[in-house]
Enzyme design. Structure first.
Site, short mmCIF file in Angstrom:
data_model
loop_
_atom_site.label_atom_id
_atom_site.label_comp_id
_atom_site.label_asym_id
_atom_site.label_seq_id
_atom_site.Cartn_x
_atom_site.Cartn_y
_atom_site.Cartn_z
N PHE A 145 -13.05 5.55 24.57
CA PHE A 145 -11.29 5.89 24.75
C PHE A 145 -10.33 5.05 24.77
CE2 PHE A 145 -8.20 8.97 26.47
CZ PHE A 145 -7.85 9.98 25.39
N ASP A 230 -10.28 -2.66 29.33
CA ASP A 230 -9.17 -1.63 29.61
C ASP A 230 -9.68 -0.46 31.46
OD1 ASP A 230 -8.24 0.91 29.91
OD2 ASP A 230 -8.52 1.80 27.40
N LYS A 259 -2.43 4.60 35.07
CA LYS A 259 -2.86 5.67 35.69
C LYS A 259 -2.73 5.21 37.78
CE LYS A 259 -6.93 7.42 32.17
NZ LYS A 259 -5.65 8.93 32.23
C1 LIG Z 1 -9.31 4.10 29.05
C2 LIG Z 1 -8.22 5.17 29.40
N1 LIG Z 1 -7.06 4.14 28.30
C3 LIG Z 1 -6.60 4.70 27.87
C4 LIG Z 1 -6.13 5.80 27.73
C5 LIG Z 1 -4.96 5.93 27.74
O1 LIG Z 1 -3.85 6.94 28.86
P1 LIG Z 1 -2.59 7.27 29.29
O2 LIG Z 1 -3.36 9.47 28.67
O3 LIG Z 1 -1.78 7.32 29.98
O4 LIG Z 1 -1.49 7.15 27.51
C6 LIG Z 1 -7.10 7.09 29.13
C7 LIG Z 1 -6.59 8.21 29.77
O5 LIG Z 1 -7.99 9.20 30.02
C8 LIG Z 1 -8.22 6.15 29.24
O6 LIG Z 1 -9.17 6.50 30.37
#
Ligand SMILES: Cc1ncc(COP(=O)(O)O)c(C=O)c1O
Length: 407
Positions: A145, A230, A259
């Protein structure tokens, strides 16, 4: 009359009528929050065990973060990158130092940071590695994700994220998470990057085998491929480490952060890497009106400062052990499996007791807010200011909710 004066039901009805139905929230309407606690419009208090998907790692309205935000609101909030702002350089320098890298590309949402990294990796492939134009491939993991944009859902394995959203962006290869041999087989001369969550969050807090990330690191080095971690959900103290990669002593080429970087106040994300990678971007090739704005930069600098003290990492490591011990104690009492690291736990509930959403509702009625992920999996990720007593109370409520579901 304000919307919230009309009570929880009216507030929810307005959302149902006027907000797109892309979420299915629990029927709890927050009015205020402090530390690890949320208070709803009727004055009921809930222990927050989601922390806005780890965006509120430092607790709701952390006093140093809100003080920074108030002070910055009174001086300068936005100029765009058309001009310089006095605090962008200090923020980038501080974040680069925290990551042990040279440079920062500031963006806003997590998905934007991921998109930006994909662009940087392709450009690096073309300019530095010499991959023929349009031929680059990027390896990702099944059940990843990384966000919701078209390019990101192009390599999702979740049908709900993809169905109806094609055509998709080409150039991605997905391999099983945790299997370095499968990843090795997917690498070829045109591979520019491997993009991974060190611990898969939305998939249910899936921790890979200890040898996985070090082996992937070695493969990337051997084949001149960028390792992009990530750490948008796993990073910034959530796992008991500044970055989840630290757990395995792995240093990626590129960190993606988001975040909690915005302190639970503003959207702030970043791509962090050395000059030989981020230096491939030149004026006009990438940008964002709000990326690195003065308000976000001020808050991000305070967040880095909090992380440099190490206190949140230590709390997460210590209290995380307690959380996992207590959760494991429920195996056989309605819990099937517990995974995770630090104050981040994925809990599989016996599907016979209901869906994850059913159990979340029972818990909300008992004053504990958690979020289900796929099927019967719940995730516990309280703000890192939570206390041991609060964790004990939340787990007692969880045990009671499971007994209730059995009855
Ligand atoms: C590992 C990871 N990458 C990217 C994102 C995407 O972040 P955003 O919701 O701020 O676009 C999330 C969101 O939950 C995430 O958990």
């Amino acid at each position: 009359m304000t919307i919230l004066d009309t009570g929880a039901d009216s507030a929810i009805a307005l959302v149902e009528r006027h907000a797109a139905h892309n979420y299915s929230p629990l029927p709890v309407v927050a009015a205020s929050a402090e530390g690890a606690w949320i208070t709803d419009v009727d004055g009921r208090r809930y222990l927050d065990c989601l922390a806005a998907y780890s965006a509120v790692n430092f607790g709701h309205r952390h006093p140093e973060i809100t003080a920074t935000a108030h002070a910055q609101l009174d001086t300068l909030t936005l100029v765009s990158r058309a001009f310089h702002a006095d605090n962008l350089g200090p923020f980038c320098a501080a974040l680069a130092r925290l990551c042990g890298k040279d440079m920062v590309l500031p963006m806003n949402s997590g998905a934007e940071a991921v998109e930006s990294a994909l662009k940087v990796a392709r450009k690096w492939g073309a300019d530095v590695k010499g991959v023929p134009s349009g031929q680059a491939n990027i390896i990702v993991a099944d059940n990843n994700f990384h966000g919701r944009t078209i390019s990101i859902v192009s390599f999702s394995s979740d049908p709900a994220a993809r169905d109806g959203f094609g055509p998709f962006t080409p150039g991605f290869r997905s391999v099983p998470f945790g299997h370095a041999a499968a990843l090795a087989r997917a690498i070829d001369d045109n591979t520019v990057a491997v993009l991974l969550e060190p611990i898969q969050g939305e998939a249910g807090i899936v921790v890979p085998p200890d040898t996985y990330l070090p082996t992937v690191r070695a493969l990337c080095t051997e084949h001149n491929v960028l390792l992009i971690a990530d750490e948008i959900q796993s990073g910034l103290a959530r796992t008991g480490y500044t970055f989840a990669c630290d757990r395995w002593g792995v240093v990626p080429d590129v960190y993606l952060l988001g975040k909690a970087l915005g302190g639970g106040v503003v959207p702030l994300s970043a791509v962090v890497a050395d000059r030989d990678i981020l230096g491939v971007l030149h004026p006009g090739e990438h940008g964002s009106t709000f990326g690195g704005n003065p308000l976000a930069a001020a808050i991000g600098t305070t967040v880095v400062d909090l992380l440099e003290r190490g206190e949140f990492q230590a709390r997460s490591a210590e209290l995380g052990e307690h959380l996992h011990r207590r959760l494991r104690g429920l195996i056989g009492e309605g819990v099937v499996a517990v995974r995770g690291l630090g104050l981040w736990a994925g809990v599989d509930v016996d599907p016979a007791l209901g869906t994850g959403k059913d159990i979340s509702l029972r818990l909300a009625r008992r004053g504990v807010l958690v979020k289900d992920t796929h099927g019967s999996t719940l995730r516990f990720a309280p703000p890192l200011v939570v206390t041991e007593q609060e964790i004990d109370w939340a787990i007692d409520q969880f045990a009671a909710a499971l007994r209730e579901a059995c009855a």
